[in-house]
Design an enzyme around this catalytic site. Structure first.
Site, PDB file in Angstrom:
ATOM      1  N   ASP A  18       0.944  -1.375   0.389  1.00 38.75           N
ATOM      2  CA  ASP A  18      -0.154   0.235  -0.023  1.00 38.75           C
ATOM      3  C   ASP A  18       0.982   1.497  -0.435  1.00 38.75           C
ATOM      4  OD1 ASP A  18      -1.708   1.266  -0.389  1.00 38.75           O
ATOM      5  OD2 ASP A  18      -3.227   1.428   1.828  1.00 38.75           O
ATOM      6  N   ASN A  66     -10.478  -2.562  -5.483  1.00 39.25           N
ATOM      7  CA  ASN A  66      -9.916  -1.404  -6.655  1.00 39.25           C
ATOM      8  C   ASN A  66     -10.452  -1.938  -7.896  1.00 39.25           C
ATOM      9  OD1 ASN A  66      -6.873  -2.870  -5.337  1.00 39.25           O
ATOM     10  ND2 ASN A  66      -7.409  -0.940  -4.990  1.00 39.25           N
TER      11      ASN A  66
END
Ligand code: FPP
Length: 240
Positions: A18, A66
């Site tokens: 991330d 996502n």
């Protein structure tokens, strides 16, 4: 590397990569540049994992959530993945790395699926390390897909409902032989699991770092493993 105890290395490391977007912003760049730099960290981490002799590495490369990102960003991520597979296939074969993936792969673009199929097939006999990419993956979705498979087994008379136990459930996960992760690393300073390997991480050790994924490299990876080696793992049992 000298400080690590070989007998206490994790068998399976999983990583939530991330912070690519924030890295790009910090450098005055577009988000996709962060993903490009993040792909270099992927290469480095795969290399170090192989060097250490850790047999299983799983990377959260694209979550089910996502898909909500802008089309341009999704397309760039898919292209980066394709480039990675194209560029690294030879190296993966050379280093005995087997590639696999988990997730709702049928949702990926056809060109990405073709590249994945090719890399998975050509590396299928490699046994020194398994690199699993979680793509269009969600832990809750995996649990639901597993429940559906188990229900189907009961409906078709292949098992009785009384026979459903953890073992049967595990046998119907996306990859039944994927061991539970020993160590899960998350970069970028967030303290959450974000729908990654929910079933499998029941007794996983977590390592959270503020480092953004594009800045995560060998040094910090080794530090995370050193920290893991200090943990006492009891799996719910008590030791005197
Ligand atoms: C999270 O950062 C990262 C991703 C959604 C994708 C991870 C992809 C890569 C590391 C590159 C390509 C992958 C492979 C396997 C070659 P973010 O965009 O959520 O960052 P932010 O939270 O700072 O916005």
């Amino acid at each position: 590397m000298a400080d690590l105890k070989e007998e206490k290395l994790p068998t399976h490391v999983a990583i939530i990569m991330d912070g690519n977007g924030r890295w790009a912003k910090q450098h005055g760049l577009r988000r996709v540049k962060g993903h490009e730099k993040g792909a270099d960290s992927v290469r480095e981490v795969v290399k170090v994992t192989r060097e250490l002799g850790i047999p299983w590495l799983t990377l959260y490369a694209f979550s089910e959530e996502n898909w909500k990102r802008p089309e341009y960003e999704i397309n760039t991520l898919m292209k980066l993945l394709e480039q990675f597979l194209k560029k690294e296939l030879h190296e993966m074969c050379d280093k005995g790395i087997r590639l696999r993936c988990i997730g709702r792969i049928y949702k990926l673009p056809a060109s990405t699926r073709r590249m994945l199929d090719k890399a998975i097939q050509q590396t299928s006999n490699n046994r020194d390390m398994t690199l699993t990419l979680a793509l269009s993956y969600g832990g809750r979705q995996e649990i639901l897909d597993t429940v559906k498979r188990v229900v189907r087994l009961v409906e078709t008379g292949k098992c009785r409902s009384e026979e459903i136990d953890e073992n049967l459930f595990c046998q119907n996960l996306y990859l039944p032989d994927l061991p539970d992760p020993d160590l899960l690393i998350r970069t970028s300073g967030e303290y959450r699991i974000s729908n990654f390997l929910l079933w499998q991480s029941a007794y996983t050790e977590f390592y959270f770092t503020p480092t953004l994924w594009p800045d995560f490299g060998r040094e910090e990876y080794l530090a995370a493993i050193a920290e893991f080696q200090k943990r006492e793992r009891r799996f719910g049992a008590a030791f005197d």
